[in-house]
Design an enzyme around this catalytic site. Structure first.
Site, PDB file in Angstrom:
ATOM      1  N   SER A   1     -34.247  66.318 -74.016  1.00  0.00           N
ATOM      2  CA  SER A   1     -34.859  66.528 -75.290  1.00  0.00           C
ATOM      3  C   SER A   1     -36.501  66.918 -75.139  1.00  0.00           C
ATOM      4  CB  SER A   1     -34.863  65.303 -76.029  1.00  0.00           C
ATOM      5  OG  SER A   1     -35.607  65.409 -77.317  1.00  0.00           O
TER       6      SER A   1
ATOM      7  N   TYR B   1     -36.815  56.709 -77.223  1.00  0.00           N
ATOM      8  CA  TYR B   1     -35.870  57.629 -77.048  1.00  0.00           C
ATOM      9  C   TYR B   1     -36.571  58.775 -76.051  1.00  0.00           C
ATOM     10  CZ  TYR B   1     -33.469  62.005 -78.094  1.00  0.00           C
ATOM     11  OH  TYR B   1     -32.766  63.127 -77.984  1.00  0.00           O
TER      12      TYR B   1
HETATM   13  P1  NAP Z   1     -24.302  63.757 -82.657  1.00  0.00           P
HETATM   14  O1  NAP Z   1     -24.236  64.962 -83.324  1.00  0.00           O
HETATM   15  O2  NAP Z   1     -25.032  62.574 -83.302  1.00  0.00           O
HETATM   16  O3  NAP Z   1     -23.158  63.448 -81.763  1.00  0.00           O
HETATM   17  C1  NAP Z   1     -23.280  62.300 -80.916  1.00  0.00           C
HETATM   18  C2  NAP Z   1     -22.047  62.447 -79.942  1.00  0.00           C
HETATM   19  O4  NAP Z   1     -22.201  61.566 -78.903  1.00  0.00           O
HETATM   20  C3  NAP Z   1     -20.793  62.267 -80.640  1.00  0.00           C
HETATM   21  O5  NAP Z   1     -19.788  63.157 -80.223  1.00  0.00           O
HETATM   22  C4  NAP Z   1     -20.528  60.938 -80.622  1.00  0.00           C
HETATM   23  O6  NAP Z   1     -19.322  60.387 -80.392  1.00  0.00           O
HETATM   24  C5  NAP Z   1     -21.022  60.780 -79.204  1.00  0.00           C
HETATM   25  N1  NAP Z   1     -21.459  59.218 -78.703  1.00  0.00           N
HETATM   26  C6  NAP Z   1     -22.566  58.466 -79.297  1.00  0.00           C
HETATM   27  N2  NAP Z   1     -22.441  57.209 -78.696  1.00  0.00           N
HETATM   28  C7  NAP Z   1     -21.557  57.313 -77.679  1.00  0.00           C
HETATM   29  C8  NAP Z   1     -20.983  56.469 -76.648  1.00  0.00           C
HETATM   30  N3  NAP Z   1     -21.427  55.013 -76.714  1.00  0.00           N
HETATM   31  N4  NAP Z   1     -19.919  56.566 -76.055  1.00  0.00           N
HETATM   32  C9  NAP Z   1     -19.298  57.824 -76.003  1.00  0.00           C
HETATM   33  N5  NAP Z   1     -19.801  58.867 -76.836  1.00  0.00           N
HETATM   34  C10 NAP Z   1     -20.768  58.467 -77.689  1.00  0.00           C
HETATM   35  O7  NAP Z   1     -25.689  64.280 -81.501  1.00  0.00           O
HETATM   36  P2  NAP Z   1     -26.364  65.742 -80.988  1.00  0.00           P
HETATM   37  O8  NAP Z   1     -27.482  65.952 -81.892  1.00  0.00           O
HETATM   38  O9  NAP Z   1     -25.242  66.803 -80.829  1.00  0.00           O
HETATM   39  O10 NAP Z   1     -26.803  65.139 -79.642  1.00  0.00           O
HETATM   40  C11 NAP Z   1     -26.037  65.486 -78.607  1.00  0.00           C
HETATM   41  C12 NAP Z   1     -27.309  65.209 -77.420  1.00  0.00           C
HETATM   42  O11 NAP Z   1     -28.359  66.318 -77.606  1.00  0.00           O
HETATM   43  C13 NAP Z   1     -27.835  63.917 -77.235  1.00  0.00           C
HETATM   44  O12 NAP Z   1     -28.225  63.424 -75.915  1.00  0.00           O
HETATM   45  C14 NAP Z   1     -29.012  64.013 -77.718  1.00  0.00           C
HETATM   46  O13 NAP Z   1     -30.274  63.153 -77.467  1.00  0.00           O
HETATM   47  C15 NAP Z   1     -29.661  65.637 -77.514  1.00  0.00           C
HETATM   48  N6  NAP Z   1     -30.793  66.038 -78.384  1.00  0.00           N
HETATM   49  C16 NAP Z   1     -30.384  66.549 -79.748  1.00  0.00           C
HETATM   50  C17 NAP Z   1     -31.153  67.029 -80.473  1.00  0.00           C
HETATM   51  C18 NAP Z   1     -30.931  67.639 -82.059  1.00  0.00           C
HETATM   52  O14 NAP Z   1     -31.957  68.285 -82.685  1.00  0.00           O
HETATM   53  N7  NAP Z   1     -29.612  67.184 -82.351  1.00  0.00           N
HETATM   54  C19 NAP Z   1     -32.482  67.282 -80.186  1.00  0.00           C
HETATM   55  C20 NAP Z   1     -32.756  66.886 -78.697  1.00  0.00           C
HETATM   56  C21 NAP Z   1     -31.773  66.419 -77.916  1.00  0.00           C
HETATM   57  P3  NAP Z   1     -18.317  59.850 -81.946  1.00  0.00           P
HETATM   58  O15 NAP Z   1     -18.183  61.197 -82.693  1.00  0.00           O
HETATM   59  O16 NAP Z   1     -17.254  59.182 -81.595  1.00  0.00           O
HETATM   60  O17 NAP Z   1     -19.363  58.819 -82.661  1.00  0.00           O
END
Ligand code: NAP
Length: 243
Positions: A138, A152
């Site tokens: 991130s 985080y």
């Molecule tokens: P999201 O929409 O909240 O999706 C999270 C995903 O992770 C879901 O598929 C969830 O599964 C899964 N998950 C959560 N806890 C888990 C666990 N304990 N075991 C297995 N799976 C788990 O998140 P996102 O925004 O796409 O984020 C994906 C990555 O990008 C993360 O590492 C986040 O830190 C990073 N990131 C995101 C952003 C942003 O702006 N969105 C920015 C920087 C970094 P379920 O559906 O079953 O709950």
């Protein structure tokens, strides 16, 4: 391509977009999810509908047993492992360091740092012919995310150290390890941080004047996994709209 890509947290957001693009590019995709079977099943159904191969595999990556189960299921059900995307990550409500609890720190570090370490360990063991790993960090790893989520940010900075260190350990084995640094991507994670509208609030401060789409992050992840990135290891692509 008779090769498998494991994507943790592929039921929603960036992971789901990466799963769909990976399948289009010919990977058999292990769609890991935690609780949302319906969302994971929908990703798998979309992939199969287009003639691709995917399996939904439930595993809580916060436990070592969950990670061992995920990899054992891939061994049992899928073609040999080519790649891993350590995508699953969590965020908790915005707060200051002064208000953090030990329990919260442990939850964050377990999900965002310890789990990717253990997944890397299991993946590397299964890549005698080489392979590729992409860790989803991130922008927070660079900014520290003050007043919002320093915990985080620290968990992602540790993930970046893993990325660089492991890339140098396994380069001679033909395994490349890289990372992406997204920010301001429209997914559900911002609601978990207590501010569902965060991307819209901040968009005027982003040089490109908008938030990003999960598909834009997926493109970078798939490039890093591909042979097109054959001379690239231990590095990161920022997907932050220029921030
Ligand atoms: P999201 O929409 O909240 O999706 C999270 C995903 O992770 C879901 O598929 C969830 O599964 C899964 N998950 C959560 N806890 C888990 C666990 N304990 N075991 C297995 N799976 C788990 O998140 P996102 O925004 O796409 O984020 C994906 C990555 O990008 C993360 O590492 C986040 O830190 C990073 N990131 C995101 C952003 C942003 O702006 N969105 C920015 C920087 C970094 P379920 O559906 O079953 O709950």
């Amino acid at each position: 391509m008779n090769q498998t890509l494991i994507i943790t947290g592929a039921s929603r957001g960036i992971g789901a977009a990466t799963a769909r693009l990976a399948a289009q590019q010919g990977y058999a995709v292990a769609v890991n999810y935690h609780r949302n079977l319906q969302a994971a099943a929908a990703v798998v159904a979309q992939i199969r509908h287009k003639g691709g191969r995917a399996e939904a595999i439930q595993a809580d990556i916060r436990s070592e047993a969950g990670i061992l189960h995920l990899f054992a299921e891939v061994d049992r059900l899928m073609p040999p492992l080519y790649g891993l995307v350590n995508n699953a990550g969590i965020l908790e409500t915005q707060t200051t360091v002064a208000n953090l609890t030990g329990e919260r720190l442990q939850r964050l570090l377990q999900a965002n740092t310890v789990a990717p370490f253990l997944c890397c360990r299991e993946a590397v063991k299964r890549m005698p012919q080489g392979g590729a790993i992409v860790n989803v960090s991130s922008l927070a790893a660079k900014t520290g995310a003050p007043h919002e989520y320093v915990d985080y940010a620290a968990s992602k900075a540790a993930l970046e150290a893993l990325t660089v260190g492991l890339s140098r350990e396994v380069a001679a084995q033909g395994i490349r390890v890289n990372g992406v640094r997204p920010a301001f991507i429209y997914t559900d994670i911002h609601a978990d941080g207590g501010e569902a509208g965060r991307v819209d609030r901040l968009q005027s401060s982003i040089p490109l004047q908008r938030g990003g789409r999960p598909e834009e992050v997926a493109e970078a992840i798939l490039w890093l996994l591909s042979d097109k990135a054959s001379y690239t290891t231990g590095t990161f692509i920022d997907l932050t709209g220029g921030k």
